[in-house]
Design an enzyme around this catalytic site. Sequence first.
Site, PDB file in Angstrom:
ATOM      1  N   SER A 108     -10.506   0.047   7.105  1.00  0.00           N
ATOM      2  CA  SER A 108      -9.887   0.172   5.776  1.00  0.00           C
ATOM      3  C   SER A 108      -9.203  -1.082   5.254  1.00  0.00           C
ATOM      4  CB  SER A 108      -8.879   1.330   5.777  1.00  0.00           C
ATOM      5  OG  SER A 108      -9.560   2.550   5.741  1.00  0.00           O
TER       6      SER A 108
ATOM      7  N   LYS B 171       0.843  -1.199   0.000  1.00  0.00           N
ATOM      8  CA  LYS B 171       0.000   0.000   0.000  1.00  0.00           C
ATOM      9  C   LYS B 171       0.876   1.246   0.000  1.00  0.00           C
ATOM     10  CE  LYS B 171      -3.918   2.035   2.556  1.00  0.00           C
ATOM     11  NZ  LYS B 171      -4.864   1.877   3.680  1.00  0.00           N
TER      12      LYS B 171
ATOM     13  N   SER C 286      -9.894   2.348   2.842  1.00  0.00           N
ATOM     14  CA  SER C 286      -8.947   3.042   1.987  1.00  0.00           C
ATOM     15  C   SER C 286      -7.997   2.118   1.237  1.00  0.00           C
ATOM     16  CB  SER C 286      -8.120   4.012   2.850  1.00  0.00           C
ATOM     17  OG  SER C 286      -7.319   3.294   3.782  1.00  0.00           O
TER      18      SER C 286
END
Length: 491
Positions: free
Chosen positions: A178, A76, A154
């Site tokens: 998330s 990420k 997210s």
Amino acid sequence: MNANELTIAEARDALAGGELSAVDLTMACLTAIDAGTPLNAFVHATPEIALDQARAADARRGADAGALNGIPLGIKDLFCTKGVASQAASNILKGFKPEYESTVTSKLFEAGAVMLGKLNMDEFAMGSSNETSCYGDAVNPWKVDDRRLTPGGSSGGSAAAVAADLCLGATGTDTGGSIRQPAAFTGIVGIKPTYGRVSRWGIVAFASSLDQAGPMTKSVRDAAILLGAMAGHDPKDSTSADIPVPDFEAALTGDIRGKKIGIPREYRMDGMPAEIEALWARGREMLADAGAEIVDISLPHTKYALPAYYVIAPAEASSNLARYDGVRYGHRARLGQGDGIVDMYEKTRAEGFGKEVQRRVMIGTYVLSAGFYDAYYNRARKVRALIKRDFDEAFAAGVDAILTPATPSSAFGLGEMAEADPVAMYLNDVFTVTVNLAGLPGISVPVGVDAKGLPLGLQLIGRPWDEAGLLNHAHVLERAAGFVEKPRKWW
């Protein structure tokens, strides 16, 4: 089956047995990433680094190889990676290439993992649909009509990449859901560990008392393997717990006889879709069939969780994001004649931060301001303590894990909610934020599909530091559900 479609456990065995090389496995993923461009999951590909790491993994194959030797992963964009763009999907960090490696990525590399590149996400991890990214929307590989669907947020890029077999697993972060919400939206497994189980050092901060990194994978076994490599004490993170990391994979016995599973009555929300209610009932039956005792419990302060979260998280964000001022790194606005330092701050932040980040920074600054600190921030902290106490009392009464829905719906279309009503978007976190406020471990497991054919997940919440037990409960649920559906390839 293509090599990139393997689970981590399958690939590990194939690599150890010499049936597959790390270079071949990495090449299969890089080819899939090239073909997967329409998903917009990978935003900084690092093929040279990946192939170098794969060659090194092949060279050290054998007894000394790490637990993830030769396994290709996506990282990420919130994790700092040395010499590789780490932007947190924000224009304010455009061009930022850290001179250091986050603790999590360091541990993954020590275990022999291969980094394929950086993954899309909501800007500074603020969002539930991956629509606030400076790279544009990530797209869910699941498609049932002509709409492009959200992969959740997210960690939307991580979820899309794993679900579409662009990588074997990915790192995510979870501040209010998330990891778990995008996992549910894409039919994969995502675990948020206990706060302090995984180091936050080198991860761009959103809300420091809530953020926690965790794995996103194709199976519960893979989550156990990846979490084992990510977890552990880190002296560089003052909130990291000095607690031994058990062998999470060895804990997957599949035996939960006599375990108590709590069903919180407060999670039965008004207007909850019948499909979510039915899925939850199925989950209860599956765990009961495996020998667990199902008990009704009460978590009375649940209804205050969203308001408390949306005071605490923006307050911490406004403090953390004050460092992005155009002075030391990242974007700096062009200044006019006569502009001073305050003008530079204002122009830089106005240009660099997206609308949702600006909204949350303003909320956070407001609730921390002198006249409102007690009315909002202090009150939210007290509510947080009550939410944690609810869970403590349930666990003290002998509950081993708690079963809830993961999301209030299946994946929705990109553009359907973000612009219309930000508050409606915040409701996506209704089942997940309590876990962050209480610092507990939580996992989302894919259990079925809705009438449209989109995946739905259930959430299990565990006792503090009992990721091993939580993963075992999830393993039982996964096995009973037998979820094997994959998105039909349209990209």
